[in-house]
Motif scaffolding. Structure first.
Motif, PDB file in Angstrom:
ATOM      1  N   THR A  43      16.202  13.429  27.907  1.00  0.00           N
ATOM      2  CA  THR A  43      15.310  14.448  27.346  1.00  0.00           C
ATOM      3  C   THR A  43      15.254  15.665  28.265  1.00  0.00           C
ATOM      4  OG1 THR A  43      13.991  12.722  26.293  1.00  0.00           O
ATOM      5  CG2 THR A  43      12.960  14.878  26.508  1.00  0.00           C
ATOM      6  N   VAL A  44      15.191  15.429  29.578  1.00  0.00           N
ATOM      7  CA  VAL A  44      15.206  16.541  30.533  1.00  0.00           C
ATOM      8  C   VAL A  44      16.529  17.298  30.420  1.00  0.00           C
ATOM      9  CG1 VAL A  44      14.970  17.214  32.952  1.00  0.00           C
ATOM     10  CG2 VAL A  44      13.691  15.241  32.093  1.00  0.00           C
ATOM     11  N   MET A  45      17.624  16.547  30.301  1.00  0.00           N
ATOM     12  CA  MET A  45      18.943  17.182  30.208  1.00  0.00           C
ATOM     13  C   MET A  45      19.051  18.030  28.944  1.00  0.00           C
ATOM     14  SD  MET A  45      21.717  17.640  31.841  1.00  0.00           S
ATOM     15  CE  MET A  45      22.864  18.894  31.260  1.00  0.00           C
ATOM     16  N   ARG A  46      18.413  17.605  27.857  1.00  0.00           N
ATOM     17  CA  ARG A  46      18.466  18.393  26.617  1.00  0.00           C
ATOM     18  C   ARG A  46      17.814  19.763  26.821  1.00  0.00           C
ATOM     19  NH1 ARG A  46      18.341  13.360  24.010  1.00  0.00           N
ATOM     20  NH2 ARG A  46      16.071  13.230  23.898  1.00  0.00           N
ATOM     21  N   ALA A  47      16.782  19.820  27.670  1.00  0.00           N
ATOM     22  CA  ALA A  47      16.152  21.118  27.973  1.00  0.00           C
ATOM     23  C   ALA A  47      17.127  22.007  28.751  1.00  0.00           C
ATOM     24  CB  ALA A  47      14.861  20.909  28.758  1.00  0.00           C
ATOM     25  N   THR A  81      25.038  14.739  42.005  1.00  0.00           N
ATOM     26  CA  THR A  81      23.848  14.106  41.425  1.00  0.00           C
ATOM     27  C   THR A  81      22.567  14.710  41.974  1.00  0.00           C
ATOM     28  OG1 THR A  81      23.849  12.388  43.130  1.00  0.00           O
ATOM     29  CG2 THR A  81      25.052  11.914  41.087  1.00  0.00           C
ATOM     30  N   VAL A  82      21.484  14.515  41.219  1.00  0.00           N
ATOM     31  CA  VAL A  82      20.150  14.963  41.648  1.00  0.00           C
ATOM     32  C   VAL A  82      19.147  13.835  41.432  1.00  0.00           C
ATOM     33  CG1 VAL A  82      20.617  17.393  41.147  1.00  0.00           C
ATOM     34  CG2 VAL A  82      19.578  15.968  39.386  1.00  0.00           C
ATOM     35  N   SER A  83      18.119  13.826  42.301  1.00  0.00           N
ATOM     36  CA  SER A  83      17.028  12.847  42.185  1.00  0.00           C
ATOM     37  C   SER A  83      15.703  13.533  42.511  1.00  0.00           C
ATOM     38  CB  SER A  83      17.247  11.680  43.162  1.00  0.00           C
ATOM     39  OG  SER A  83      18.505  11.081  42.999  1.00  0.00           O
ATOM     40  N   PRO A  84      15.307  14.559  41.727  1.00  0.00           N
ATOM     41  CA  PRO A  84      14.111  15.323  42.092  1.00  0.00           C
ATOM     42  C   PRO A  84      12.865  14.433  42.132  1.00  0.00           C
ATOM     43  CG  PRO A  84      15.325  16.407  40.328  1.00  0.00           C
ATOM     44  CD  PRO A  84      15.905  15.047  40.490  1.00  0.00           C
ATOM     45  N   VAL A  85      12.106  14.559  43.210  1.00  0.00           N
ATOM     46  CA  VAL A  85      10.908  13.739  43.391  1.00  0.00           C
ATOM     47  C   VAL A  85       9.983  13.867  42.183  1.00  0.00           C
ATOM     48  CG1 VAL A  85       8.834  13.474  44.823  1.00  0.00           C
ATOM     49  CG2 VAL A  85      11.058  13.862  45.895  1.00  0.00           C
ATOM     50  N   ASN A  86       9.856  15.102  41.652  1.00  0.00           N
ATOM     51  CA  ASN A  86       8.876  15.343  40.582  1.00  0.00           C
ATOM     52  C   ASN A  86       9.471  15.231  39.176  1.00  0.00           C
ATOM     53  OD1 ASN A  86      10.422  17.588  41.018  1.00  0.00           O
ATOM     54  ND2 ASN A  86       8.722  19.009  41.384  1.00  0.00           N
ATOM     55  N   VAL A  87      10.697  14.712  39.074  1.00  0.00           N
ATOM     56  CA  VAL A  87      11.282  14.415  37.752  1.00  0.00           C
ATOM     57  C   VAL A  87      11.767  12.957  37.790  1.00  0.00           C
ATOM     58  CG1 VAL A  87      12.975  15.104  35.986  1.00  0.00           C
ATOM     59  CG2 VAL A  87      12.030  16.834  37.554  1.00  0.00           C
ATOM     60  N   ASP A  92      19.689   9.813  40.807  1.00  0.00           N
ATOM     61  CA  ASP A  92      21.154   9.855  40.878  1.00  0.00           C
ATOM     62  C   ASP A  92      21.727  10.313  39.539  1.00  0.00           C
ATOM     63  OD1 ASP A  92      21.268   8.961  43.552  1.00  0.00           O
ATOM     64  OD2 ASP A  92      20.969   6.907  42.884  1.00  0.00           O
ATOM     65  N   PHE A  93      21.069  11.303  38.949  1.00  0.00           N
ATOM     66  CA  PHE A  93      21.485  11.794  37.631  1.00  0.00           C
ATOM     67  C   PHE A  93      22.723  12.673  37.782  1.00  0.00           C
ATOM     68  CE2 PHE A  93      21.359  14.636  33.944  1.00  0.00           C
ATOM     69  CZ  PHE A  93      21.181  13.715  32.923  1.00  0.00           C
ATOM     70  N   PRO A  94      23.772  12.438  36.988  1.00  0.00           N
ATOM     71  CA  PRO A  94      25.049  13.162  37.165  1.00  0.00           C
ATOM     72  C   PRO A  94      24.985  14.575  36.586  1.00  0.00           C
ATOM     73  CG  PRO A  94      25.223  11.655  35.312  1.00  0.00           C
ATOM     74  CD  PRO A  94      23.849  11.432  35.917  1.00  0.00           C
ATOM     75  N   LEU A  95      24.159  15.423  37.207  1.00  0.00           N
ATOM     76  CA  LEU A  95      23.872  16.739  36.646  1.00  0.00           C
ATOM     77  C   LEU A  95      25.105  17.634  36.595  1.00  0.00           C
ATOM     78  CD1 LEU A  95      21.710  18.690  35.558  1.00  0.00           C
ATOM     79  CD2 LEU A  95      21.270  19.382  37.926  1.00  0.00           C
ATOM     80  N   VAL A  96      25.947  17.597  37.645  1.00  0.00           N
ATOM     81  CA  VAL A  96      27.105  18.495  37.679  1.00  0.00           C
ATOM     82  C   VAL A  96      28.049  18.224  36.505  1.00  0.00           C
ATOM     83  CG1 VAL A  96      29.217  19.046  38.971  1.00  0.00           C
ATOM     84  CG2 VAL A  96      27.008  19.036  40.135  1.00  0.00           C
ATOM     85  N   SER A  97      28.368  16.951  36.267  1.00  0.00           N
ATOM     86  CA  SER A  97      29.302  16.651  35.172  1.00  0.00           C
ATOM     87  C   SER A  97      28.684  16.981  33.812  1.00  0.00           C
ATOM     88  CB  SER A  97      29.747  15.190  35.228  1.00  0.00           C
ATOM     89  OG  SER A  97      28.657  14.325  35.074  1.00  0.00           O
ATOM     90  N   ARG A  98      27.378  16.754  33.675  1.00  0.00           N
ATOM     91  CA  ARG A  98      26.719  17.054  32.386  1.00  0.00           C
ATOM     92  C   ARG A  98      26.660  18.563  32.137  1.00  0.00           C
ATOM     93  NH1 ARG A  98      23.534  12.713  30.262  1.00  0.00           N
ATOM     94  NH2 ARG A  98      23.063  14.171  28.596  1.00  0.00           N
ATOM     95  N   VAL A  99      26.398  19.333  33.184  1.00  0.00           N
ATOM     96  CA  VAL A  99      26.349  20.785  33.032  1.00  0.00           C
ATOM     97  C   VAL A  99      27.752  21.326  32.763  1.00  0.00           C
ATOM     98  CG1 VAL A  99      25.979  22.968  34.283  1.00  0.00           C
ATOM     99  CG2 VAL A  99      24.219  21.194  34.312  1.00  0.00           C
ATOM    100  N   ALA A 109      28.589  24.639  40.781  1.00  0.00           N
ATOM    101  CA  ALA A 109      28.139  24.454  42.164  1.00  0.00           C
ATOM    102  C   ALA A 109      26.684  23.994  42.151  1.00  0.00           C
ATOM    103  CB  ALA A 109      28.264  25.756  42.943  1.00  0.00           C
ATOM    104  N   LEU A 110      26.360  23.050  43.012  1.00  0.00           N
ATOM    105  CA  LEU A 110      25.007  22.504  43.091  1.00  0.00           C
ATOM    106  C   LEU A 110      24.481  22.636  44.509  1.00  0.00           C
ATOM    107  CD1 LEU A 110      22.593  20.678  42.087  1.00  0.00           C
ATOM    108  CD2 LEU A 110      24.030  18.705  42.723  1.00  0.00           C
ATOM    109  N   VAL A 111      23.258  23.169  44.649  1.00  0.00           N
ATOM    110  CA  VAL A 111      22.553  23.154  45.934  1.00  0.00           C
ATOM    111  C   VAL A 111      21.089  22.817  45.681  1.00  0.00           C
ATOM    112  CG1 VAL A 111      24.042  24.797  47.176  1.00  0.00           C
ATOM    113  CG2 VAL A 111      22.124  25.663  45.817  1.00  0.00           C
ATOM    114  N   GLY A 112      20.413  22.391  46.744  1.00  0.00           N
ATOM    115  CA  GLY A 112      18.966  22.203  46.662  1.00  0.00           C
ATOM    116  C   GLY A 112      18.268  23.540  46.519  1.00  0.00           C
TER     117      GLY A 112
END
Length: 321
Positions: A43-47, A81-87, A92-99, A109-112
């Protein structure tokens, strides 16, 4: 026709912002969705996908050559991957491949978010022209990033410079990260407010218990509010001095909501820094408020993507996952 644009995403617990940014850091188009932070990961990824979809229908999208993401952390740029404390739905969500999939295969490119803010401040803001800098975001949490030898230094996973979790009080309060006495546990907005309330400060008739309300009380001379900001300033000074001693930064730039307190924070911070930054090579350290404001995350994500694309910061870019 713009031919060298970057799509930028700034992902936090409250909102997912997107933009198309040109080579001089100007934002040409924006899109935004609230973060459904308590929902499941898809659901977060859909946003995120909705923000990208809104950008991609613009004629400007044809000139877009990469995507930069600044995300609440922890992030792992090496794994994508990302693991945001507040989400909590993203672990370990594979954000780069999904984006990358949502953006039609463009490099990503991914950074904090602290590193993104640092990239923005070095490109457009208070750290411009400095080869060695620490940039910090002091708000709900305390994050940061480093510029060393004139280049963004994200580290292998994209988290280098995370000053919020340097311990400055060996026997201090337990931090949610598991350590004790972290800078964040003392200097973040909610902790400034918590300490003021515990020590007898009371909000006004509006019931506002935010750090901004504590700052207003401190400006009016309320001793408990002043003391809470002084304690935060001391923690920040100790963390900045430790960083400067370790890697010889020339400037510390402070942004985020708490920096909006102005002199209530910066006067005791500069005073405390004299007590901690005592060695000859750190005594000339400059402390300055950030200049890039609320767009720092987007501008910095674009900068990180540009660096990765040009091969200057390969550690930022993940091609895996």
């Amino acid at each position: 026709m713009h031919t060298d644009l970057v799509a930028a995403l700034d992902i936090g617990g409250t909102k997912i912002a997107g933009a198309l940014v040109d080579g001089s850091g100007r934002i040409l188009l924006r899109a935004q969705r609230p973060t459904p932070a308590q929902e499941d990961g898809d659901t977060v990824m859909r946003a995120v996908e909705a923000v990208l979809a809104e950008l991609s229908v613009s004629p400007l999208w044809a000139g877009t050559s990469a995507v930069g993401i600044g995300s609440a952390g922890p992030v792992d740029a090496s794994a994508g991957t990302v693991s945001p404390v507040n989400v909590p739905g993203w672990r370990d969500f594979p954000l780069v491949s999904r984006v990358r999939r949502a953006a039609g295969g463009l490099p990503v490119a991914l950074v904090g978010d602290g590193v993104a803010m640092t990239a923005a401040e070095h490109w457009q803001g208070a750290a411009r022209g400095y080869d060695n800098a620490l940039c910090m975001v002091v708000s709900t949490g305390v994050g940061g990033g480093l510029v060393l030898n004139g280049k963004l230094h994200p580290g292998p996973t994209g988290n280098a410079g995370h000053i919020g979790h340097i311990s400055v009080d060996l026997d201090g309060d337990l931090c949610p990260c598991g350590a004790r006495g972290c800078v964040e546990r003392i200097a973040s907005g909610p902790n400034i407010a918590r300490r003021a309330l515990e020590n007898g400060w009371q909000p006004g008739p509006d019931g506002d218990t935010s750090a901004a309300a504590v700052a207003a009380a401190a400006r009016a001379g309320h001793p408990v509010a002043v003391a809470s900001f002084e304690r935060a300033a001391q923690a920040l000074a100790a963390g900045i001095a430790a960083t400067a001693t370790l890697v010889e930064i020339e400037i510390a730039v402070i942004g985020g909501g708490v920096a909006g307190a102005g002199d209530v924070l910066f006067v005791p911070l500069r005073r405390a820094l004299r007590d901690y930054a005592t060695l000859s090579f750190v005594q000339r350290l400059t402390v300055a408020p950030a200049l890039t404001g609320t767009d720092a995350g987007l501008v910095g994500a674009a900068a990180a993507a540009s660096l990765g694309r040009h091969g200057e910061a390969a550690a930022v870019v993940s091609s895996r996952s």
